[in-house]
Design a protein around this motif. Structure first.
Motif, mmCIF file in Angstrom:
data_model
loop_
_atom_site.group_PDB
_atom_site.id
_atom_site.type_symbol
_atom_site.label_atom_id
_atom_site.label_comp_id
_atom_site.label_asym_id
_atom_site.label_seq_id
_atom_site.Cartn_x
_atom_site.Cartn_y
_atom_site.Cartn_z
ATOM 1 N N MET A 1 0.845 -1.206 0.000
ATOM 2 C CA MET A 1 0.000 0.000 0.000
ATOM 3 C C MET A 1 0.877 1.253 0.000
ATOM 4 N N ILE A 2 0.453 2.211 -0.779
ATOM 5 C CA ILE A 2 1.140 3.512 -0.747
ATOM 6 C C ILE A 2 0.220 4.526 -0.060
ATOM 7 N N HIS A 3 0.763 5.193 0.934
ATOM 8 C CA HIS A 3 0.019 6.219 1.656
ATOM 9 C C HIS A 3 0.529 7.572 1.174
ATOM 10 N N PHE A 4 -0.340 8.321 0.525
ATOM 11 C CA PHE A 4 0.027 9.664 0.081
ATOM 12 C C PHE A 4 -0.505 10.658 1.121
ATOM 13 N N ILE A 5 0.399 11.394 1.725
ATOM 14 C CA ILE A 5 -0.014 12.432 2.673
ATOM 15 C C ILE A 5 0.279 13.774 2.013
ATOM 16 N N THR A 6 -0.714 14.630 1.927
ATOM 17 C CA THR A 6 -0.450 15.945 1.344
ATOM 18 C C THR A 6 -0.374 16.983 2.456
ATOM 19 N N LEU A 7 0.480 17.957 2.246
ATOM 20 C CA LEU A 7 0.650 19.040 3.212
ATOM 21 C C LEU A 7 0.668 20.348 2.416
ATOM 22 N N SER A 8 -0.372 21.157 2.621
ATOM 23 C CA SER A 8 -0.474 22.393 1.837
ATOM 24 C C SER A 8 -1.372 23.390 2.576
ATOM 25 N N ILE A 9 -1.484 24.588 2.026
ATOM 26 C CA ILE A 9 -2.418 25.524 2.679
ATOM 27 C C ILE A 9 -3.817 25.419 2.056
ATOM 28 N N PHE A 10 -3.975 24.555 1.048
ATOM 29 C CA PHE A 10 -5.298 24.356 0.438
ATOM 30 C C PHE A 10 -5.664 22.878 0.383
ATOM 31 N N PRO A 11 -5.836 22.240 1.538
ATOM 32 C CA PRO A 11 -6.123 20.794 1.518
ATOM 33 C C PRO A 11 -7.428 20.453 0.794
ATOM 34 N N GLN A 12 -8.337 21.425 0.686
ATOM 35 C CA GLN A 12 -9.626 21.149 0.020
ATOM 36 C C GLN A 12 -9.432 20.820 -1.460
ATOM 37 N N ILE A 13 -8.325 21.320 -2.044
ATOM 38 C CA ILE A 13 -8.083 21.058 -3.471
ATOM 39 C C ILE A 13 -8.045 19.554 -3.739
ATOM 40 N N PHE A 14 -7.628 18.766 -2.741
ATOM 41 C CA PHE A 14 -7.417 17.340 -2.970
ATOM 42 C C PHE A 14 -8.701 16.516 -2.830
ATOM 43 N N GLU A 15 -9.759 17.136 -2.315
ATOM 44 C CA GLU A 15 -10.937 16.345 -1.977
ATOM 45 C C GLU A 15 -11.584 15.679 -3.180
ATOM 46 N N SER A 16 -11.921 16.443 -4.179
ATOM 47 C CA SER A 16 -12.674 15.888 -5.300
ATOM 48 C C SER A 16 -11.842 15.020 -6.266
ATOM 49 N N PRO A 17 -10.676 15.465 -6.729
ATOM 50 C CA PRO A 17 -9.999 14.722 -7.802
ATOM 51 C C PRO A 17 -9.594 13.292 -7.441
ATOM 52 N N LEU A 18 -9.502 12.980 -6.155
ATOM 53 C CA LEU A 18 -9.029 11.645 -5.779
ATOM 54 C C LEU A 18 -10.192 10.666 -5.597
#
Ligand code: ADE
Length: 243
Positions: A1-18
């Motif tokens: 398993m690969i765990h992708f953790i994102t760290l940014s000031i706009f975490p909402q950007i990641f919600e829909s595309p994934l």
């Protein structure tokens, strides 16, 4: 398993595309998982500010070290070993060889690899304080020679391209075999029904049933298109970077 953790000031950007298609399916099959962190949640100042002016002058603002240092410390304490990847036009350009390496992490000698964790750090403004790069970042990746307004879309491209190379992520494994960049060639033209669409015909060889001739045609067309638009792929390859 690969765990992708994102760290940014706009975490909402990641919600829909994934939540679509191959990535969604890979998530449902437990091949990948995602966690998103907001850099602003780790600030220690009253205004939750994450940026400041650049020492020595220069236009714009830079992301300050404190919230990013504390966020990465917290993430490492919570999830254990992570590879920190920073997205920047100054990084190594992502290509299919690198993508495949990230998709197939090697277990340590004599050990097994349960989960590999990539911490994907996205900058905004003019970038990040260099101490973050020096002390925390393991790899720097660019997705091309142009400037994005932030690393979030680069992170998404990394996630998408890596995920589809994880074994079992694609429904039909063959789709990995024939696509562009296989053997440094771009993919030949493809057609579906009808054979004649408003007078525009599918090349007759593809309807001939002669598998040998079709194979030769595909190779010839791949070389033709690669020669036309990406001559650089046909040039002798320089050694590619290590992951
Ligand atoms: N951030 C800004 N531009 C970028 C690029 N070309 N690749 C990756 N991250 C970036």
């Amino acid at each position: 398993m690969i765990h992708f953790i994102t760290l940014s000031i706009f975490p909402q950007i990641f919600e829909s595309p994934l939540n679509y298609s191959i990535i969604k399916r890979a998530k449902d099959k437990n091949l990948v998982k995602f966690s998103h962190f907001d850099i602003r949640d780790f600030t220690k100042n009253k205004h939750k500010s994450v940026d400041n002016q650049i020492y020595g002058g220069g236009a714009g603002q830079l992301m300050t070290p404190q919230p990013i240092f504390d966020a990465i410390k917290y993430i490492k304490q919570t999830y254990g070993e992570v590879k920190v990847i920073f997205f920047t036009p100054k990084g190594k350009t992502l290509n299919s060889i690198l993508v495949q390496k990230y998709a197939s992490p090697q277990p340590p000698k004599g050990g097994v690899l349960a989960t590999t964790t990539y911490l994907l750090l996205s900058g905004r403004y003019e970038g990040i304080d260099n101490r973050i790069r020096e002390h925390l970042v393991d790899e720097e990746i660019s997705i091309g020679d142009y400037i994005l307004s932030g690393g979030e879309f680069a992170s998404l491209i990394f996630i998408d391209s890596v995920t589809r190379y994880i074994e079992g992520a694609l429904g039909n494994e063959d789709s990995l075999h024939d696509e562009s960049f296989k053997d440094n060639l771009l993919e030949y033209p493809q057609y579906t029904r009808p054979a004649n669409f408003r007078g525009m015909e599918v090349p007759s060889i593809l309807l001939s049933g002669n598998h040998q001739k079709i194979k030769e045609w595909k190779t010839k067309e791949s070389i033709k298109i690669t020669n036309k638009v990406r001559k650089d792929l046909l040039a002798p390859q320089s050694p590619k970077g290590e992951v």
